[in-house]
Design a protein around this motif. Structure first.
Motif, PDB file in Angstrom:
ATOM      1  N   TYR A 130       0.885  -1.127   0.227  1.00 38.54           N
ATOM      2  CA  TYR A 130      -0.084  -0.088   0.116  1.00 38.54           C
ATOM      3  C   TYR A 130       0.814   1.413  -0.074  1.00 38.54           C
ATOM      4  O   TYR A 130       0.599   2.089  -0.571  1.00 38.54           O
ATOM      5  N   SER A 147      -7.734   2.689  -1.362  1.00 36.96           N
ATOM      6  CA  SER A 147      -8.411   2.455  -0.456  1.00 36.96           C
ATOM      7  C   SER A 147      -7.377   1.629   0.337  1.00 36.96           C
ATOM      8  O   SER A 147      -6.670   0.735  -0.410  1.00 36.96           O
ATOM      9  N   VAL A 156      -1.237  -5.076  -1.714  1.00 38.84           N
ATOM     10  CA  VAL A 156      -2.505  -4.693  -2.360  1.00 38.84           C
ATOM     11  C   VAL A 156      -3.363  -5.866  -2.837  1.00 38.84           C
ATOM     12  O   VAL A 156      -4.576  -5.928  -2.445  1.00 38.84           O
ATOM     13  N   ALA A 160      -6.711  -8.208  -0.913  1.00 41.30           N
ATOM     14  CA  ALA A 160      -8.101  -8.224  -1.734  1.00 41.30           C
ATOM     15  C   ALA A 160      -8.365  -9.608  -2.285  1.00 41.30           C
ATOM     16  O   ALA A 160      -9.441 -10.020  -2.058  1.00 41.30           O
ATOM     17  N   HIS A 173     -12.246  -4.473  -1.487  1.00 41.60           N
ATOM     18  CA  HIS A 173     -11.063  -4.671  -2.104  1.00 41.60           C
ATOM     19  C   HIS A 173     -11.265  -5.515  -3.245  1.00 41.60           C
ATOM     20  O   HIS A 173     -10.807  -5.528  -4.481  1.00 41.60           O
ATOM     21  N   THR A 176     -12.730  -4.478  -6.140  1.00 39.01           N
ATOM     22  CA  THR A 176     -12.036  -3.449  -7.201  1.00 39.01           C
ATOM     23  C   THR A 176     -11.243  -4.285  -7.935  1.00 39.01           C
ATOM     24  O   THR A 176     -10.450  -3.477  -8.966  1.00 39.01           O
ATOM     25  N   MET A 231      -6.518  -3.327 -11.031  1.00 39.02           N
ATOM     26  CA  MET A 231      -7.382  -2.760  -9.679  1.00 39.02           C
ATOM     27  C   MET A 231      -8.025  -1.513 -10.162  1.00 39.02           C
ATOM     28  O   MET A 231      -7.253  -0.660 -10.490  1.00 39.02           O
TER      29      MET A 231
END
Length: 519
Positions: A130, A147, A156, A160, A173, A176, A231
């Motif tokens: 992130y 986010s 990331v 998700a 997540h 996305t 994403m």
């Protein structure tokens, strides 16, 4: 610590496998020394963590190296435990479920391959964290927001795939994700959605492609290794407004949840809403000994003192609003009408407009502040999360919370809870903090977790995410038709991964030859 072998292998066979792995990805990236293995033990393990120790770590740097590793693993029957960055803290971190598995560490694969400003999307590898993505966007002054989860140390993609969440309109997540590249258990390569077409222009624009959509098959599963993912990112809004509502009484949860859930269902509030107990807030800025050193669970009177000194309510609800100025201010006015009469005073929102310092906004800014909570009891702290899914019903949620709080107090554990409101559900997050150096605390934590799992299942509430030590127990609660879901998962696993190479037992999924199916 001593030499550990994968299940069913002798030392000579293991040495041959390691030799093949070294030839495929280079000697520096095959780690089998004791010091190397120690760094991958769960830092929050209950006890020494050696019941989830690995035998070696493989760190590929490319898709081709991942493919080579998986083919070699099939040849030697060496089970692999893939991790993106190994920061799934509170769920086992990088440690494998089954002792002796080799960790497949994807953190070297950390490229941001593309960011499309116009389409508000990106294509990244699993080692991208992130902080990496946030820095990339800010350094290029791109009007795109991301986010982040409460602790933003991890991957990331990894977050998700485990259905982690954040607190912006893009906070679900897994929703996305758009377009996966996956290495299957036989080492072959797959792209989902529009990526199944060579030269596809819309891989990060449309999730489904043609025919069945397989993306969900690779979430919380052991059916492939995701090596790239698209994403969606949030286009920067014109304005945000944010506020923390302090609800003074425990029973306020019922009416407040009903109001907030209605606003969430109607997308007036567009993000996952969290409101939590006093310990949730206090544990990030203090330790238990600052408030109480007596026996048993934290008394309610001490919680009241904590609330008074820190300006907290019994429940503290964080709300953010996003959009153009007209819509945001209309939503502010609505929330004031709904809450000010009940709370007995005016609400003060923090307003951000485009061009203001980003820190004032409601965007997702990575932070590790939440990790402070593990120090609550002192010593080598740890945490374990239990978060069953409830319908959006305030009275039901309050009744369940009262029952869980009473059991925390019965076993002598400080009650740390929050409700997370999604589009149609509520997660009642019961965080269990402990000092892993206290045997009594470890015993209490295990007893508490098992009770929570049993109590939730009896109430019709299912856990959505599982720690490596309890994956089989969580999976067993999904017992409709005598475990039909587990049998289906087992048949798919056996078909795609007949050698049971990838993450054996992850989330209770194992192949037919390993007990995942019954005649």
């Amino acid at each position: 610590m001593s030499i550990l072998l994968p299940t069913g292998m002798n030392s000579a066979a293991f040495d041959r496998a390691l030799g093949d792995f070294r030839r495929a990805i280079g000697d520096p990236w095959v780690l089998s020394g004791e010091e190397d293995r120690q760094t991958y033990i769960d830092p929050y393990a209950m006890g020494d963590g050696l019941d989830h120790d690995c035998s070696a770590i493989l760190a590929p740097g490319s898709v081709e190296e991942v493919q080579a590793i998986i083919r070699i693993a099939n040849q030697h029957k060496t089970p692999l435990w893939p991790v993106s960055r190994g920061k799934n803290l509170g769920y086992g971190a990088a440690s494998p479920k089954e002792k002796g598995d080799l960790i497949l560490d994807l953190s070297r694969m950390n490229r941001i391959l593309d960011v499309n400003e116009k389409q508000a999307s990106c294509l990244i590898e699993p080692g991208v964290g992130y902080f990496d993505l946030f820095r990339y966007l800010r350094e290029r002054n791109l009007p795109l927001w991301m986010s982040v989860p409460g602790n933003s140390w991890g991957s990331v993609i990894g977050n998700a795939l485990d259905r982690g969440i954040g607190y912006t309109p893009y906070g679900d997540h897994c929703e996305t994700l758009c377009g996966l590249e996956v290495v299957l258990p036989d080492g072959s390569l797959l792209r989902t959605g529009m990526g199944a077409m060579m030269g596809a222009k819309g891989w990060q624009s449309y999730k489904y492609g043609y025919g069945p959509g397989w993306d969900q098959m690779f979430m919380q599963s052991n059916l492939g290794v995701v090596v790239k993912a698209g994403m969606w990112l949030q286009p920067e809004p014109e304005m945000t407004a944010k506020i923390t509502l302090a609800l003074p009484r425990f029973d306020d949860a019922a009416w407040a949840l009903d109001i907030l859930c209605d606003l969430r269902r109607r997308d007036i509030i567009q993000h996952n809403i969290v409101f939590g107990s006093p310990v949730r807030a206090a544990s990030t800025m203090s330790q238990r000994a600052d408030w109480y050193t007596g026996p048993g669970a934290l008394p309610d009177g001490v919680s009241q003192q904590m609330m008074a000194k820190l300006g907290l309510g019994w429940w503290n609800a964080k709300i953010s609003l996003f959009g153009d100025e007209g819509s945001v201010m209309a939503q502010v006015a609505l929330i004031r009408r709904l809450f000010e009469p009940r709370l007995g005073g005016p609400l003060q929102f923090e307003i951000w407009k485009r061009g203001d310092p980003l820190e004032k906004s409601a965007t997702g800014i990575p932070t590790t502040m939440g990790l402070q909570s593990v120090n609550w009891y002192g010593g080598r702290g740890g945490h374990l999360s239990f978060a069953p899914v409830l319908p959006q019903d305030g009275d039901m949620a309050l009744a369940y919370a009262k029952k869980i709080k009473a059991y925390y107090e019965e076993v002598g554990q400080d009650y740390y809870a929050s409700f997370t409101i999604g589009r149609r559900h509520i997660n009642n997050v019961s965080l269990i903090l402990y000092n892993r150096d206290e045997p009594e605390a470890v015993t209490r934590v295990d007893k508490l977790y098992r009770h929570l799992l049993k109590e939730a299942a009896a109430s019709g509430f299912g856990e959505y995410r599982g720690h490596i030590s309890y994956m089989d127990e969580v999976a067993a609660t999904y017992d409709f038709a005598d475990g039909a879901l587990a049998r289906l998962n087992g048949r798919v696993k056996a078909a795609l991964d007949p050698n049971n190479i990838l993450a054996p037992g992850r989330n209770g999924i194992t192949g037919r030859a390993h007990g995942g199916d019954r005649p």
